[in-house]
Design a protein around this motif. Structure first.
Motif, PDB file in Angstrom:
ATOM      1  N   ARG A  58     -17.898  -5.804   5.870  1.00  0.00           N
ATOM      2  CA  ARG A  58     -19.242  -6.257   5.489  1.00  0.00           C
ATOM      3  C   ARG A  58     -20.311  -5.312   6.033  1.00  0.00           C
ATOM      4  NH1 ARG A  58     -20.036 -12.554   6.399  1.00  0.00           N
ATOM      5  NH2 ARG A  58     -22.026 -12.062   5.451  1.00  0.00           N
ATOM      6  N   VAL A  59     -20.125  -4.853   7.255  1.00  0.00           N
ATOM      7  CA  VAL A  59     -21.100  -3.928   7.845  1.00  0.00           C
ATOM      8  C   VAL A  59     -21.052  -2.587   7.124  1.00  0.00           C
ATOM      9  CG1 VAL A  59     -21.707  -2.667   9.957  1.00  0.00           C
ATOM     10  CG2 VAL A  59     -21.212  -5.124  10.062  1.00  0.00           C
ATOM     11  N   LEU A  60     -19.862  -2.083   6.833  1.00  0.00           N
ATOM     12  CA  LEU A  60     -19.730  -0.822   6.100  1.00  0.00           C
ATOM     13  C   LEU A  60     -20.405  -0.943   4.727  1.00  0.00           C
ATOM     14  CD1 LEU A  60     -17.319   1.853   6.064  1.00  0.00           C
ATOM     15  CD2 LEU A  60     -17.241   0.636   3.903  1.00  0.00           C
ATOM     16  N   LEU A  61     -20.211  -2.070   4.055  1.00  0.00           N
ATOM     17  CA  LEU A  61     -20.834  -2.282   2.740  1.00  0.00           C
ATOM     18  C   LEU A  61     -22.358  -2.298   2.843  1.00  0.00           C
ATOM     19  CD1 LEU A  61     -18.383  -4.956   1.340  1.00  0.00           C
ATOM     20  CD2 LEU A  61     -18.707  -2.632   0.453  1.00  0.00           C
ATOM     21  N   ASN A  62     -22.881  -2.931   3.869  1.00  0.00           N
ATOM     22  CA  ASN A  62     -24.332  -2.960   4.057  1.00  0.00           C
ATOM     23  C   ASN A  62     -24.881  -1.567   4.334  1.00  0.00           C
ATOM     24  OD1 ASN A  62     -25.968  -5.690   4.286  1.00  0.00           O
ATOM     25  ND2 ASN A  62     -23.822  -6.105   4.739  1.00  0.00           N
ATOM     26  N   ILE A  63     -24.183  -0.806   5.153  1.00  0.00           N
ATOM     27  CA  ILE A  63     -24.632   0.556   5.439  1.00  0.00           C
ATOM     28  C   ILE A  63     -24.614   1.376   4.154  1.00  0.00           C
ATOM     29  CG2 ILE A  63     -24.126   2.698   6.685  1.00  0.00           C
ATOM     30  CD1 ILE A  63     -22.946   0.880   8.942  1.00  0.00           C
ATOM     31  N   GLY A  64     -23.520   1.298   3.400  1.00  0.00           N
ATOM     32  CA  GLY A  64     -23.405   2.066   2.168  1.00  0.00           C
ATOM     33  C   GLY A  64     -24.440   1.692   1.125  1.00  0.00           C
ATOM     34  N   SER A  65     -24.833   0.432   1.087  1.00  0.00           N
ATOM     35  CA  SER A  65     -25.789  -0.022   0.081  1.00  0.00           C
ATOM     36  C   SER A  65     -27.241   0.184   0.484  1.00  0.00           C
ATOM     37  CB  SER A  65     -25.554  -1.504  -0.229  1.00  0.00           C
ATOM     38  OG  SER A  65     -24.330  -1.677  -0.902  1.00  0.00           O
ATOM     39  N   TYR A  66     -27.532   0.229   1.787  1.00  0.00           N
ATOM     40  CA  TYR A  66     -28.932   0.259   2.227  1.00  0.00           C
ATOM     41  C   TYR A  66     -29.258   1.395   3.193  1.00  0.00           C
ATOM     42  CZ  TYR A  66     -28.594  -4.390   0.243  1.00  0.00           C
ATOM     43  OH  TYR A  66     -28.366  -5.437  -0.599  1.00  0.00           O
ATOM     44  N   ALA A  91     -18.846  -4.458  15.114  1.00  0.00           N
ATOM     45  CA  ALA A  91     -18.377  -3.763  13.908  1.00  0.00           C
ATOM     46  C   ALA A  91     -18.869  -2.314  13.896  1.00  0.00           C
ATOM     47  CB  ALA A  91     -18.841  -4.496  12.656  1.00  0.00           C
ATOM     48  N   VAL A  92     -20.122  -2.104  14.289  1.00  0.00           N
ATOM     49  CA  VAL A  92     -20.674  -0.742  14.326  1.00  0.00           C
ATOM     50  C   VAL A  92     -19.885   0.120  15.306  1.00  0.00           C
ATOM     51  CG1 VAL A  92     -22.688   0.622  15.063  1.00  0.00           C
ATOM     52  CG2 VAL A  92     -22.987  -1.333  13.516  1.00  0.00           C
ATOM     53  N   LYS A  93     -19.591  -0.413  16.481  1.00  0.00           N
ATOM     54  CA  LYS A  93     -18.792   0.343  17.461  1.00  0.00           C
ATOM     55  C   LYS A  93     -17.439   0.727  16.890  1.00  0.00           C
ATOM     56  CE  LYS A  93     -20.970  -1.507  21.575  1.00  0.00           C
ATOM     57  NZ  LYS A  93     -20.865  -2.429  22.708  1.00  0.00           N
ATOM     58  N   LYS A  94     -16.807  -0.210  16.198  1.00  0.00           N
ATOM     59  CA  LYS A  94     -15.491   0.064  15.601  1.00  0.00           C
ATOM     60  C   LYS A  94     -15.605   1.119  14.498  1.00  0.00           C
ATOM     61  CE  LYS A  94     -11.127  -0.904  14.694  1.00  0.00           C
ATOM     62  NZ  LYS A  94     -10.009  -0.836  15.585  1.00  0.00           N
ATOM     63  N   LEU A  95     -16.609   0.989  13.635  1.00  0.00           N
ATOM     64  CA  LEU A  95     -16.788   1.957  12.549  1.00  0.00           C
ATOM     65  C   LEU A  95     -17.116   3.347  13.092  1.00  0.00           C
ATOM     66  CD1 LEU A  95     -18.785  -0.300  10.053  1.00  0.00           C
ATOM     67  CD2 LEU A  95     -16.404   0.475   9.812  1.00  0.00           C
ATOM     68  N   LEU A  96     -17.876   3.414  14.182  1.00  0.00           N
ATOM     69  CA  LEU A  96     -18.154   4.707  14.823  1.00  0.00           C
ATOM     70  C   LEU A  96     -16.862   5.303  15.388  1.00  0.00           C
ATOM     71  CD1 LEU A  96     -21.524   3.902  16.644  1.00  0.00           C
ATOM     72  CD2 LEU A  96     -21.196   5.680  14.896  1.00  0.00           C
ATOM     73  N   SER A  97     -16.049   4.456  16.044  1.00  0.00           N
ATOM     74  CA  SER A  97     -14.802   4.958  16.633  1.00  0.00           C
ATOM     75  C   SER A  97     -13.806   5.405  15.564  1.00  0.00           C
ATOM     76  CB  SER A  97     -14.163   3.902  17.535  1.00  0.00           C
ATOM     77  OG  SER A  97     -13.576   2.871  16.779  1.00  0.00           O
ATOM     78  N   LEU A  98     -13.881   4.808  14.379  1.00  0.00           N
ATOM     79  CA  LEU A  98     -13.009   5.212  13.266  1.00  0.00           C
ATOM     80  C   LEU A  98     -13.574   6.395  12.494  1.00  0.00           C
ATOM     81  CD1 LEU A  98     -12.060   1.663  11.905  1.00  0.00           C
ATOM     82  CD2 LEU A  98     -10.576   3.263  13.162  1.00  0.00           C
ATOM     83  N   ASP A  99     -14.726   6.886  12.924  1.00  0.00           N
ATOM     84  CA  ASP A  99     -15.402   8.019  12.292  1.00  0.00           C
ATOM     85  C   ASP A  99     -15.679   7.761  10.810  1.00  0.00           C
ATOM     86  OD1 ASP A  99     -16.614  10.562  12.305  1.00  0.00           O
ATOM     87  OD2 ASP A  99     -14.767  11.514  11.589  1.00  0.00           O
ATOM     88  N   LEU A 100     -16.244   6.569  10.516  1.00  0.00           N
ATOM     89  CA  LEU A 100     -16.622   6.221   9.146  1.00  0.00           C
ATOM     90  C   LEU A 100     -18.137   6.195   8.957  1.00  0.00           C
ATOM     91  CD1 LEU A 100     -14.075   3.327   8.517  1.00  0.00           C
ATOM     92  CD2 LEU A 100     -13.922   5.704   7.737  1.00  0.00           C
ATOM     93  N   ILE A 101     -18.870   6.108  10.065  1.00  0.00           N
ATOM     94  CA  ILE A 101     -20.330   6.069  10.015  1.00  0.00           C
ATOM     95  C   ILE A 101     -20.895   6.994  11.081  1.00  0.00           C
ATOM     96  CG2 ILE A 101     -20.364   3.703   9.140  1.00  0.00           C
ATOM     97  CD1 ILE A 101     -21.250   2.803  11.973  1.00  0.00           C
TER      98      ILE A 101
END
Length: 193
Positions: A58-66, A88-98
């Motif tokens: 959900r967080v990745l989708l929000n970042i991608g859309s906005y 979620a942001v910490k996890k997405l940063l650690s996965l190198d997606l954002i």
């Protein structure tokens, strides 16, 4: 013609006590039931596109859309609490997606954006979500769909109002309202001005 749900036909209200709550006629409960069915991790086509859990998705989708977008704005837009978004942001940063970038106008604020890896997942997931949305919307006419979105907006606004009023009451009583409810007050003021 609207049919009764299979659940309504399968379950009878209890006679073990007086006035049981009929959950099949309880709006918030029914919205939650449908929301549970629509959860991203319940759809195997979407679930198989990444190893992300629903919160991270959900967080990745929000970042991608906005994007670029602040974490606080993601929390408000998605109606997730700020702690959940932060995790979620910490996890997405650690996965190198954002990536986190400084805001152009406020130096102490960080904006989030998808990088190439995150954008690839976003595109795959949104394509699957769009396909599912079209299938779900196929049971509605255009007029029904417009009316449904209008009704959802009214319910969302009323729910936000109720939660913001509860938070104001807590604060007026000298208690400390949770951060997510303080955010509702802030956003409610912002949207009403």
């Amino acid at each position: 013609m609207i049919k009764s749900s299979a659940r309504r036909l399968a379950f009878q209200l209890t006679t073990e006590h007086k006035e049981p709550l009929d959950l099949t006629n309880h709006l918030p409960f029914q919205i939650a039931v449908v929301s549970n069915l629509l959860a991203l991790n319940r759809d195997w086509k979407i679930r198989n596109l990444s190893d992300l859990d629903p919160r991270e998705m959900r967080v990745l989708l929000n970042i991608g859309s906005y994007m670029p977008i602040k974490s606080a704005d993601i929390a408000y837009q998605s109606r997730l609490d700020s702690y959940t978004v932060s995790r979620a942001v910490k996890k997405l940063l650690s996965l190198d997606l954002i990536e986190s970038q400084p805001d152009q106008h406020k130096k102490n604020v960080k904006n989030l954006v998808l990088n190439e890896r995150g954008l690839t997942i976003y595109k795959h997931v949104t394509a699957a979500m769009d396909e599912r949305s079209k299938q779900l919307e196929s049971v509605l006419t255009e007029e029904e769909k417009a009316s449904f979105y209008q009704m959802l907006a009214k319910i969302e606004d009323k729910a936000e109002q109720l939660l913001a009023e509860q938070a104001k009451e807590l604060i007026a009583q000298g208690e400390d309202a949770p951060a997510d409810q303080k955010e509702l007050i802030r956003w409610r003021k912002k949207s009403k001005s």
